[in-house]
Scaffold this motif. Structure first.
Motif, PDB file in Angstrom:
ATOM      1  N   ASN A   1      33.943  -2.458 -39.443  1.00  0.00           N
ATOM      2  CA  ASN A   1      32.918  -1.505 -39.012  1.00  0.00           C
ATOM      3  C   ASN A   1      33.146  -1.170 -37.546  1.00  0.00           C
ATOM      4  O   ASN A   1      33.071  -0.008 -37.155  1.00  0.00           O
TER       5      ASN A   1
ATOM      6  N   VAL B   1      33.707  -6.778 -36.608  1.00  0.00           N
ATOM      7  CA  VAL B   1      32.596  -6.818 -37.545  1.00  0.00           C
ATOM      8  C   VAL B   1      33.068  -6.064 -38.783  1.00  0.00           C
ATOM      9  O   VAL B   1      33.436  -4.894 -38.690  1.00  0.00           O
TER      10      VAL B   1
ATOM     11  N   TYR C   1      27.852  -8.845 -40.628  1.00  0.00           N
ATOM     12  CA  TYR C   1      27.167  -8.529 -39.385  1.00  0.00           C
ATOM     13  C   TYR C   1      27.628  -9.416 -38.242  1.00  0.00           C
ATOM     14  O   TYR C   1      27.394  -9.109 -37.085  1.00  0.00           O
TER      15      TYR C   1
ATOM     16  N   TYR D   1      19.680  -9.791 -35.410  1.00  0.00           N
ATOM     17  CA  TYR D   1      20.901 -10.506 -35.788  1.00  0.00           C
ATOM     18  C   TYR D   1      21.144 -11.670 -34.842  1.00  0.00           C
ATOM     19  O   TYR D   1      21.139 -11.490 -33.622  1.00  0.00           O
TER      20      TYR D   1
ATOM     21  N   SER E   1      23.623 -15.491 -34.469  1.00  0.00           N
ATOM     22  CA  SER E   1      24.765 -16.230 -35.007  1.00  0.00           C
ATOM     23  C   SER E   1      25.000 -17.500 -34.209  1.00  0.00           C
ATOM     24  O   SER E   1      24.636 -17.560 -33.031  1.00  0.00           O
TER      25      SER E   1
ATOM     26  N   TYR F   1      24.948 -17.474 -39.728  1.00  0.00           N
ATOM     27  CA  TYR F   1      24.366 -16.303 -39.098  1.00  0.00           C
ATOM     28  C   TYR F   1      23.121 -15.876 -39.854  1.00  0.00           C
ATOM     29  O   TYR F   1      22.857 -16.333 -40.982  1.00  0.00           O
TER      30      TYR F   1
ATOM     31  N   VAL G   1      20.409 -12.300 -40.431  1.00  0.00           N
ATOM     32  CA  VAL G   1      20.160 -10.870 -40.218  1.00  0.00           C
ATOM     33  C   VAL G   1      18.678 -10.580 -40.074  1.00  0.00           C
ATOM     34  O   VAL G   1      18.275  -9.418 -40.043  1.00  0.00           O
TER      35      VAL G   1
ATOM     36  N   SER H   1      21.579  -4.302 -33.024  1.00  0.00           N
ATOM     37  CA  SER H   1      22.009  -3.504 -34.166  1.00  0.00           C
ATOM     38  C   SER H   1      23.528  -3.481 -34.200  1.00  0.00           C
ATOM     39  O   SER H   1      24.189  -3.923 -33.260  1.00  0.00           O
ATOM     40  N   LEU H   2      24.088  -2.916 -35.266  1.00  0.00           N
ATOM     41  CA  LEU H   2      25.539  -2.865 -35.410  1.00  0.00           C
ATOM     42  C   LEU H   2      26.191  -1.920 -34.406  1.00  0.00           C
ATOM     43  O   LEU H   2      27.407  -1.902 -34.267  1.00  0.00           O
TER      44      LEU H   2
ATOM     45  N   TYR I   1      27.059  -8.314 -29.097  1.00  0.00           N
ATOM     46  CA  TYR I   1      26.244  -9.510 -29.089  1.00  0.00           C
ATOM     47  C   TYR I   1      26.016  -9.998 -27.660  1.00  0.00           C
ATOM     48  O   TYR I   1      26.893  -9.883 -26.797  1.00  0.00           O
TER      49      TYR I   1
END
Lengths: 111, 112
Positions: free
Chosen positions: A30, A92, A97, B31, B33, B48, B50, B96-97, B101
């Motif tokens: 991604n 990712v 995620y 999110y 981890s 992890y 979500v 968010s994606l 991080y």
């Protein structure tokens, strides 16, 4: 298993020179991210490039992504002694995620 | 904002002991981890999450448990410490994606 592999494992340059680090990965992604870690510290996010992007800039950083070759490169221009650190690429995947890290490149910039 | 806070920073355990590594973030990130970092191995994903109530296993989950009862907290439990769990542990969170991080400063754990 780990997704990414950085190359070289270690790099030593002088201040003012450019530093290039490469990363290869195994599966569809991604996005791909680069992080810096100073000795004994946590990781700091540098830049994120999405799978549909080919190049991205942030200050002295330039990241490229070639999804056909499953590879990325990080270029640091006009390096400074303060850039001395370990640099990690992390991916990712499309189905996840969390980050999948490579083993990192250790960069030493000497004055 | 404090970001991602990990406690303790250092810990020595005896083989067989249990303990919980704490991780808290105040950024309302969904999110989170946990990673362990060993020399020459880079960072490896342990577990992890979500979102609150949802967790999943990463690459090296054996010997570790997690729970996510709130958005803010994501503790990592070592059930019965082994010398192979000597490592530096990092917790991280992401909004968010589209974002990267944010990492905590780590917990250095030694099991003797």
């Amino acid at each position: 298993s780990q997704q990414g592999e950085e190359d070289p494992q270690a790099l030593s340059i002088q201040e003012g020179e450019n530093a290039t680090m490469n990363c290869s990965y195994k599966t569809s992604i991604n996005n791909l991210q680069w992080y810096r870690q100073n000795s004994g510290r946590g990781l700091v996010h540098l830049i994120l490039i999405r799978s549909n992007e080919r190049e991205k800039h942030s200050g002295r950083l330039r990241v490229t992504l070639d999804t056909s070759k499953k590879s990325s490169s990080l270029l640091i221009t006009a390096s400074r002694a303060a850039d001395t650190a370990s640099y990690f690429c992390a991916t990712v995947t499309n189905s996840g995620y969390a980050l999948n890290f490579g083993k990192g490149t250790s960069l030493l910039v000497t004055p | 904002n404090a970001g991602v806070t990990q406690t303790p920073k250092f810990q020595v355990l005896k083989t067989g002991q249990s303990m919980t590594l704490q991780c808290a973030q105040d950024m309302n990130h969904e999110y989170m981890s946990w990673y362990r970092q060993d020399p020459g191995m880079g960072l490896r994903l342990i577990h992890y999450s979500v979102g609150a109530g949802i967790t999943d296993q990463g690459e090296v989950p054996n010997g570790y448990n997690v729970s996510r009862s709130t958005t803010e907290d994501f503790p990592l439990r070592l059930l019965s410490a082994a010398p192979s769990q000597t490592s530096v542990y990092f917790c991280a969170s992401m909004r968010s994606l589209s974002d990267g991080y944010t990492f905590g400063s780590g917990t250095r754990l030694t099991v003797v």
